[in-house]
Design a protein around this motif. Structure first.
Motif, PDB file in Angstrom:
ATOM      1  N   LEU A  54       0.835  -1.209   0.000  1.00 52.16           N
ATOM      2  CA  LEU A  54       0.000   0.000   0.000  1.00 52.16           C
ATOM      3  C   LEU A  54       0.868   1.256   0.000  1.00 52.16           C
ATOM      4  N   VAL A  55       1.910   1.250   0.809  1.00 50.28           N
ATOM      5  CA  VAL A  55       2.830   2.393   0.874  1.00 50.28           C
ATOM      6  C   VAL A  55       3.503   2.596  -0.483  1.00 50.28           C
ATOM      7  N   LYS A  56       3.963   1.513  -1.092  1.00 47.70           N
ATOM      8  CA  LYS A  56       4.646   1.614  -2.390  1.00 47.70           C
ATOM      9  C   LYS A  56       3.706   2.139  -3.468  1.00 47.70           C
ATOM     10  N   VAL A  57       2.479   1.649  -3.478  1.00 49.76           N
ATOM     11  CA  VAL A  57       1.514   2.117  -4.476  1.00 49.76           C
ATOM     12  C   VAL A  57       1.169   3.581  -4.231  1.00 49.76           C
ATOM     13  N   ARG A  58       0.945   3.964  -2.968  1.00 51.99           N
ATOM     14  CA  ARG A  58       0.553   5.350  -2.689  1.00 51.99           C
ATOM     15  C   ARG A  58       1.662   6.327  -3.061  1.00 51.99           C
ATOM     16  N   ALA A  59       2.901   6.037  -2.696  1.00 52.07           N
ATOM     17  CA  ALA A  59       4.010   6.922  -3.074  1.00 52.07           C
ATOM     18  C   ALA A  59       4.134   6.991  -4.594  1.00 52.07           C
ATOM     19  N   SER A  60       3.960   5.870  -5.255  1.00 50.49           N
ATOM     20  CA  SER A  60       4.057   5.831  -6.718  1.00 50.49           C
ATOM     21  C   SER A  60       2.921   6.605  -7.374  1.00 50.49           C
ATOM     22  N   GLN A  61       1.737   6.607  -6.755  1.00 53.18           N
ATOM     23  CA  GLN A  61       0.639   7.431  -7.257  1.00 53.18           C
ATOM     24  C   GLN A  61       1.015   8.906  -7.188  1.00 53.18           C
ATOM     25  N   ILE A  62       1.519   9.329  -6.047  1.00 55.84           N
ATOM     26  CA  ILE A  62       1.892  10.728  -5.853  1.00 55.84           C
ATOM     27  C   ILE A  62       2.968  11.140  -6.861  1.00 55.84           C
ATOM     28  N   ASN A  63       3.939  10.266  -7.071  1.00 51.00           N
ATOM     29  CA  ASN A  63       5.052  10.580  -7.959  1.00 51.00           C
ATOM     30  C   ASN A  63       4.728  10.347  -9.433  1.00 51.00           C
ATOM     31  N   GLY A  64       3.611   9.696  -9.716  1.00 53.14           N
ATOM     32  CA  GLY A  64       3.243   9.437 -11.108  1.00 53.14           C
ATOM     33  C   GLY A  64       4.143   8.424 -11.782  1.00 53.14           C
ATOM     34  N   CYS A  65       4.559   7.402 -11.061  1.00 59.28           N
ATOM     35  CA  CYS A  65       5.470   6.394 -11.598  1.00 59.28           C
ATOM     36  C   CYS A  65       4.679   5.182 -12.105  1.00 59.28           C
ATOM     37  N   ALA A  66       4.419   5.155 -13.398  1.00 60.72           N
ATOM     38  CA  ALA A  66       3.610   4.089 -14.002  1.00 60.72           C
ATOM     39  C   ALA A  66       4.250   2.716 -13.807  1.00 60.72           C
ATOM     40  N   PHE A  67       5.562   2.630 -13.975  1.00 61.60           N
ATOM     41  CA  PHE A  67       6.253   1.347 -13.832  1.00 61.60           C
ATOM     42  C   PHE A  67       6.031   0.772 -12.436  1.00 61.60           C
ATOM     43  N   CYS A  68       6.245   1.606 -11.410  1.00 61.10           N
ATOM     44  CA  CYS A  68       6.110   1.143 -10.017  1.00 61.10           C
ATOM     45  C   CYS A  68       4.646   0.902  -9.647  1.00 61.10           C
ATOM     46  N   LEU A  69       3.741   1.719 -10.166  1.00 59.87           N
ATOM     47  CA  LEU A  69       2.313   1.474  -9.922  1.00 59.87           C
ATOM     48  C   LEU A  69       1.915   0.107 -10.445  1.00 59.87           C
ATOM     49  N   ASP A  70       2.325  -0.188 -11.656  1.00 61.10           N
ATOM     50  CA  ASP A  70       2.008  -1.480 -12.262  1.00 61.10           C
ATOM     51  C   ASP A  70       2.603  -2.621 -11.439  1.00 61.10           C
ATOM     52  N   MET A  71       3.873  -2.505 -11.120  1.00 56.59           N
ATOM     53  CA  MET A  71       4.555  -3.574 -10.395  1.00 56.59           C
ATOM     54  C   MET A  71       3.956  -3.814  -9.014  1.00 56.59           C
ATOM     55  N   HIS A  72       3.766  -2.760  -8.242  1.00 60.34           N
ATOM     56  CA  HIS A  72       3.365  -2.942  -6.845  1.00 60.34           C
ATOM     57  C   HIS A  72       1.877  -3.240  -6.692  1.00 60.34           C
ATOM     58  N   ALA A  73       1.047  -2.747  -7.584  1.00 62.66           N
ATOM     59  CA  ALA A  73      -0.370  -3.146  -7.557  1.00 62.66           C
ATOM     60  C   ALA A  73      -0.483  -4.626  -7.913  1.00 62.66           C
ATOM     61  N   PHE A  74       0.280  -5.068  -8.894  1.00 63.00           N
ATOM     62  CA  PHE A  74       0.298  -6.481  -9.283  1.00 63.00           C
ATOM     63  C   PHE A  74       0.784  -7.347  -8.125  1.00 63.00           C
ATOM     64  N   GLU A  75       1.871  -6.924  -7.479  1.00 58.09           N
ATOM     65  CA  GLU A  75       2.398  -7.682  -6.336  1.00 58.09           C
ATOM     66  C   GLU A  75       1.402  -7.708  -5.176  1.00 58.09           C
ATOM     67  N   ALA A  76       0.737  -6.586  -4.939  1.00 59.98           N
ATOM     68  CA  ALA A  76      -0.258  -6.526  -3.861  1.00 59.98           C
ATOM     69  C   ALA A  76      -1.393  -7.505  -4.114  1.00 59.98           C
ATOM     70  N   ARG A  77      -1.854  -7.584  -5.341  1.00 57.61           N
ATOM     71  CA  ARG A  77      -2.938  -8.511  -5.677  1.00 57.61           C
ATOM     72  C   ARG A  77      -2.478  -9.956  -5.480  1.00 57.61           C
ATOM     73  N   LYS A  78      -1.217 -10.245  -5.798  1.00 62.46           N
ATOM     74  CA  LYS A  78      -0.699 -11.603  -5.642  1.00 62.46           C
ATOM     75  C   LYS A  78      -0.703 -12.054  -4.193  1.00 62.46           C
ATOM     76  N   ILE A  79      -0.566 -11.127  -3.241  1.00 67.36           N
ATOM     77  CA  ILE A  79      -0.551 -11.528  -1.822  1.00 67.36           C
ATOM     78  C   ILE A  79      -1.905 -11.297  -1.153  1.00 67.36           C
ATOM     79  N   GLY A  80      -2.937 -11.074  -1.959  1.00 67.26           N
ATOM     80  CA  GLY A  80      -4.285 -11.031  -1.422  1.00 67.26           C
ATOM     81  C   GLY A  80      -4.895  -9.668  -1.210  1.00 67.26           C
ATOM     82  N   GLU A  81      -4.218  -8.608  -1.621  1.00 66.57           N
ATOM     83  CA  GLU A  81      -4.813  -7.273  -1.493  1.00 66.57           C
ATOM     84  C   GLU A  81      -6.027  -7.194  -2.415  1.00 66.57           C
ATOM     85  N   THR A  82      -7.067  -6.504  -1.954  1.00 72.24           N
ATOM     86  CA  THR A  82      -8.288  -6.431  -2.741  1.00 72.24           C
ATOM     87  C   THR A  82      -8.217  -5.318  -3.785  1.00 72.24           C
ATOM     88  N   GLU A  83      -8.915  -5.530  -4.863  1.00 70.00           N
ATOM     89  CA  GLU A  83      -8.994  -4.505  -5.901  1.00 70.00           C
ATOM     90  C   GLU A  83      -9.659  -3.252  -5.349  1.00 70.00           C
TER      91      GLU A  83
END
Length: 164
Positions: A54-83
């Motif tokens: 969540l921290v990685k996705v939120r910081a990446s949202q603020i910074n506008g980092c598409a690569f990190c948003l994609d990576m960390h949202a994908f990783e979050a979903r893999k460990i059970g984070e909800t959409e």
């Protein structure tokens, strides 16, 4: 070496082709190794893995980092984070899906990410200190610093996300 290209559609219907500027890991493997060492420390910390994403996705949202948003949202979903939580993360203050501890971590994430304008206010820090031990606070701050560093490297070199 794979070259990445993305096409961006702007509101006036013009297109801008984006290309990776540099494959920095290949140019300076020692620099990548240094960043990876910090990432390994953070990944092996005692912080909850879902909270870390969540921290990685939120910081990446603020910074506008598409690569990190994609990576960390994908990783979050893999460990059970909800959409639902990922979809509402940018509006976490108004969404009922986050715990008090997560809210404190997200507030600290925003303050550290925007440090030049926030200077990390005492109330934000003190709120986080209610939910995290001193060692966990160190780990949380290093997590936030690390994702911000990755964001800045990836944005600067224009490392683009790949289609999955």
């Amino acid at each position: 070496m794979v070259s990445c290209i993305a096409v961006i559609l702007y509101p006036d219907q013009t297109y801008k082709q984006m290309k990776t500027r540099m494959h920095w890991k290949e140019v300076d493997p020692e620099a990548y190794k240094a960043m990876s060492t910090l990432e390994t420390y953070v990944r092996n910390s005692s912080l909850d893995k879902k909270l870390m994403d969540l921290v990685k996705v939120r910081a990446s949202q603020i910074n506008g980092c598409a690569f990190c948003l994609d990576m960390h949202a994908f990783e979050a979903r893999k460990i059970g984070e909800t959409e639902q939580r990922l979809y509402t993360l940018a509006g976490w203050r108004d969404a009922p899906f986050f715990t008090s501890q997560e809210r404190a971590a997200l507030a600290l994430t925003e303050a550290v990410t925007l440090v030049s304008s926030t200077h990390v206010p005492d109330d934000v820090y003190n709120e986080a200190a209610q939910y995290f031990s001193e060692k966990e606070l160190v780990q949380l701050i290093l997590l936030i610093v690390t994702i911000n560093s990755w964001n800045r490297i990836v944005i600067s070199t224009r490392t683009l996300p790949q289609l999955r």
